[in-house]
Design a protein around this motif. Sequence first.
Motif, PDB file in Angstrom:
ATOM      1  N   ILE A 105     -25.394  26.569  -3.609  1.00 43.56           N
ATOM      2  CA  ILE A 105     -24.021  26.233  -3.235  1.00 43.56           C
ATOM      3  C   ILE A 105     -23.094  27.283  -3.836  1.00 43.56           C
ATOM      4  O   ILE A 105     -23.144  27.539  -5.047  1.00 43.56           O
ATOM      5  N   MET A 124     -12.678  30.641  -4.234  1.00 45.71           N
ATOM      6  CA  MET A 124     -11.313  30.197  -3.918  1.00 45.71           C
ATOM      7  C   MET A 124     -10.567  31.121  -2.963  1.00 45.71           C
ATOM      8  O   MET A 124      -9.443  30.852  -2.581  1.00 45.71           O
ATOM      9  N   LEU A 143     -14.823  26.132  -0.135  1.00 42.28           N
ATOM     10  CA  LEU A 143     -13.618  26.628  -0.760  1.00 42.28           C
ATOM     11  C   LEU A 143     -13.321  25.699  -1.929  1.00 42.28           C
ATOM     12  O   LEU A 143     -13.234  24.478  -1.748  1.00 42.28           O
ATOM     13  N   GLY A 144     -13.187  26.238  -3.114  1.00 42.78           N
ATOM     14  CA  GLY A 144     -12.902  25.377  -4.250  1.00 42.78           C
ATOM     15  C   GLY A 144     -12.553  26.197  -5.472  1.00 42.78           C
ATOM     16  O   GLY A 144     -12.707  27.429  -5.474  1.00 42.78           O
ATOM     17  N   GLU A 145     -12.069  25.526  -6.490  1.00 43.73           N
ATOM     18  CA  GLU A 145     -11.732  26.199  -7.745  1.00 43.73           C
ATOM     19  C   GLU A 145     -12.794  25.885  -8.783  1.00 43.73           C
ATOM     20  O   GLU A 145     -13.234  24.744  -8.898  1.00 43.73           O
ATOM     21  N   HIS A 184     -12.030  23.085 -11.083  1.00 43.13           N
ATOM     22  CA  HIS A 184     -12.017  21.740 -10.479  1.00 43.13           C
ATOM     23  C   HIS A 184     -13.156  21.683  -9.474  1.00 43.13           C
ATOM     24  O   HIS A 184     -12.914  21.667  -8.263  1.00 43.13           O
ATOM     25  N   LEU A 185     -14.380  21.677  -9.956  1.00 43.37           N
ATOM     26  CA  LEU A 185     -15.522  21.770  -9.046  1.00 43.37           C
ATOM     27  C   LEU A 185     -15.651  20.525  -8.170  1.00 43.37           C
ATOM     28  O   LEU A 185     -15.615  19.403  -8.670  1.00 43.37           O
ATOM     29  N   PRO A 186     -15.829  20.739  -6.852  1.00 45.31           N
ATOM     30  CA  PRO A 186     -16.018  19.604  -5.949  1.00 45.31           C
ATOM     31  C   PRO A 186     -17.487  19.200  -5.892  1.00 45.31           C
ATOM     32  O   PRO A 186     -18.046  19.008  -4.811  1.00 45.31           O
ATOM     33  N   VAL A 187     -18.123  19.115  -7.030  1.00 50.47           N
ATOM     34  CA  VAL A 187     -19.560  18.884  -7.113  1.00 50.47           C
ATOM     35  C   VAL A 187     -19.807  17.669  -8.016  1.00 50.47           C
ATOM     36  O   VAL A 187     -19.192  17.549  -9.080  1.00 50.47           O
ATOM     37  N   ALA A 188     -20.714  16.778  -7.559  1.00 53.19           N
ATOM     38  CA  ALA A 188     -20.957  15.526  -8.280  1.00 53.19           C
ATOM     39  C   ALA A 188     -21.601  15.771  -9.651  1.00 53.19           C
ATOM     40  O   ALA A 188     -22.248  16.805  -9.869  1.00 53.19           O
ATOM     41  N   SER A 247     -25.818  17.130 -10.844  1.00 53.79           N
ATOM     42  CA  SER A 247     -26.468  17.319  -9.545  1.00 53.79           C
ATOM     43  C   SER A 247     -27.053  18.715  -9.349  1.00 53.79           C
ATOM     44  O   SER A 247     -27.615  19.016  -8.308  1.00 53.79           O
ATOM     45  N   GLU A 272     -16.505  21.797 -16.730  1.00 59.67           N
ATOM     46  CA  GLU A 272     -16.916  21.422 -15.379  1.00 59.67           C
ATOM     47  C   GLU A 272     -18.377  21.820 -15.128  1.00 59.67           C
ATOM     48  O   GLU A 272     -19.137  21.066 -14.520  1.00 59.67           O
ATOM     49  N   ARG A 306     -20.537  19.296 -16.767  1.00 58.38           N
ATOM     50  CA  ARG A 306     -20.521  18.009 -16.047  1.00 58.38           C
ATOM     51  C   ARG A 306     -21.488  18.023 -14.864  1.00 58.38           C
ATOM     52  O   ARG A 306     -22.237  17.072 -14.650  1.00 58.38           O
TER      53      ARG A 306
END
Lengths: 270, 60
Positions: free
Chosen positions: A105, A109, A133-135, A138-142, A145, A167, A170
Amino acid sequence: MDEHEIRRRVTEKYGEIASGKTCGCSCAPGCCGQETTAASVSLGVGYSEEDLSAVPNGANLGLGCGNPVAIASLKEGETVLDLGSGAGFDCFLAARRVGKAGRVIGVEMTPEMLEKARKNAERGSYANIEFRLGEIEHLPVADSSVDVIISNCVINLSPDKPAVFSEAYRVLRPGGRIMVSDIVITRDLPDPVKRLADAYTGCISGASIKDAYLDCIVSAGFLDIAILDEKTFPIDFITSDPEISGLSPDLLEGLKESVKSIRVRAIKPR
Amino acid sequence: MKRSLLPILCCPTCKGDLVLSVVEEDESEILEGSLYCSACGVSYPITEGIPDLLPRKKNI
């Protein structure tokens, strides 16, 4: 520059690189004005000829300080997250290592970079790569995982490095590892360098003092932190700037010696 | 994005689960659609196969 301004400048600069408006002299040591190509830069930081021929054309922009050790550590079936995946170079190499059972993955940004990565993925028909697209703060990842986090010369660009590492912690599974290459400095930069926007987007003035950088990794909760490699990073593109070349020879010499490219590994405890 | 990836995605702000809505999908992936976070009240678009999960303020 405040956080918002830093993000804006970084997105703008790397958007321009992606669309070919400017050359990637950023993290790429001394590309501007020299007979240097993305390929020769990448060979210089430790990728192999085979690596370069394995990825779709256009995926390697010659950016970054190089993360071939991290790529080599990947095992079949692992889930890999690339922080600041750019045009996808390391993602494509990682995808080959983890195979069909694994997945990669890439979080990026800059929309222009991601667009390039997506086209490259289509060209190479990679089924096990996903870009979003993400920062990286602020990871858009569970939670828990991901097996491995890789990142190549990107975290220095973040205005909030503690957030990046917490992050990363986490989203990693217990026992998971982070393997990043990045730029750090061994002493404070002279003021004119700090003021230079190009020095920020070029991975220098956003870089942390090495100990502070490692402290961020410790504070996030990581264990077994090891520096696998450390080299002095060439900064000709900074020292040739008229604002900077006028500094005293002592300051210039100190500046040249104080910028390092490091490869760090750390483990999230089980 | 592929459907198989949904379980490891989350809202970049509150880290809560996202609800997928599909507008267009081919045999391998979702091309157009959205990912909705009910806790934040934010809808993240999926465009040309790529989810835009940049953190943002609540949509009004």
